[in-house]
Design an enzyme around this catalytic site. Structure first.
Site, short mmCIF file in Angstrom:
data_model
loop_
_atom_site.label_atom_id
_atom_site.label_comp_id
_atom_site.label_asym_id
_atom_site.label_seq_id
_atom_site.Cartn_x
_atom_site.Cartn_y
_atom_site.Cartn_z
CB CYS A 3 46.15 40.57 21.58
SG CYS A 3 46.44 39.16 23.69
CB CYS A 6 44.38 37.12 20.97
SG CYS A 6 43.44 38.51 21.33
CG ASP A 29 53.17 32.44 35.55
OD1 ASP A 29 54.16 32.58 35.05
OD2 ASP A 29 52.63 33.61 34.76
CG HIS A 45 41.99 41.58 23.45
ND1 HIS A 45 43.33 40.56 23.40
CD2 HIS A 45 41.29 42.98 23.62
CE1 HIS A 45 43.57 42.24 23.83
NE2 HIS A 45 42.53 43.29 24.35
CG ASN A 84 49.38 41.79 38.26
OD1 ASN A 84 49.07 41.93 39.26
ND2 ASN A 84 50.07 41.23 37.91
N GLY A 90 52.62 46.11 37.62
CA GLY A 90 52.78 44.75 36.84
C GLY A 90 51.96 44.32 35.34
CG HIS A 97 46.62 37.42 32.09
ND1 HIS A 97 46.64 38.44 31.85
CD2 HIS A 97 47.69 37.13 33.12
CE1 HIS A 97 47.79 39.14 32.62
NE2 HIS A 97 48.53 38.16 32.91
CG HIS A 99 48.90 36.17 37.98
ND1 HIS A 99 49.26 35.18 37.02
CD2 HIS A 99 48.12 37.32 37.39
CE1 HIS A 99 50.15 36.34 36.53
NE2 HIS A 99 49.08 37.60 36.53
#
Length: 103
Positions: A3, A6, A29, A45, A84, A90, A97, A99
């Protein structure tokens, strides 16, 4: 399981963190869609936000607290926060996470 987020969390892939608390960290980003586009990532995670909410809702609160801290530090007069959840909308990294978008 491999990941990306991670690996960011445990430091095996170095990242520049713009903010952090005990449960989450924030990075810019790499493909921003707004002048301010920051990802806030839980250190533990979870596949998506729904899983965070079911498993450890306190971490959701911590993620949003970090978002507020970042917005205040950047003197944003408003922002948009987006999770998302699922490839069809998406999500491309299957580690939850948030945004944080502004501008």
């Amino acid at each position: 399981m491999s990941c990306l987020f991670c690996s960011f969390a445990d430091g095996s892939i170095p990242t520049t963190r713009v903010a952090e608390n005990s449960d989450a960290f924030a990075i810019n980003d790499i493909n921003p869609v707004a002048p301010t586009h920051i990802l806030i990532i839980p250190k533990k995670h979870f596949e998506n936000a729904a899983e965070v909410g079911r498993g450890e809702p306190r971490i959701l609160a911590s993620i949003f607290a970090l978002a507020e801290e970042i917005a205040r530090a950047k003197s944003l007069d408003g922002c948009r926060t987006v999770f998302n959840t699922g490839a069809s909308v998406g999500q491309s990294v299957f580690h939850a996470h948030l945004h944080l978008l502004a501008g």
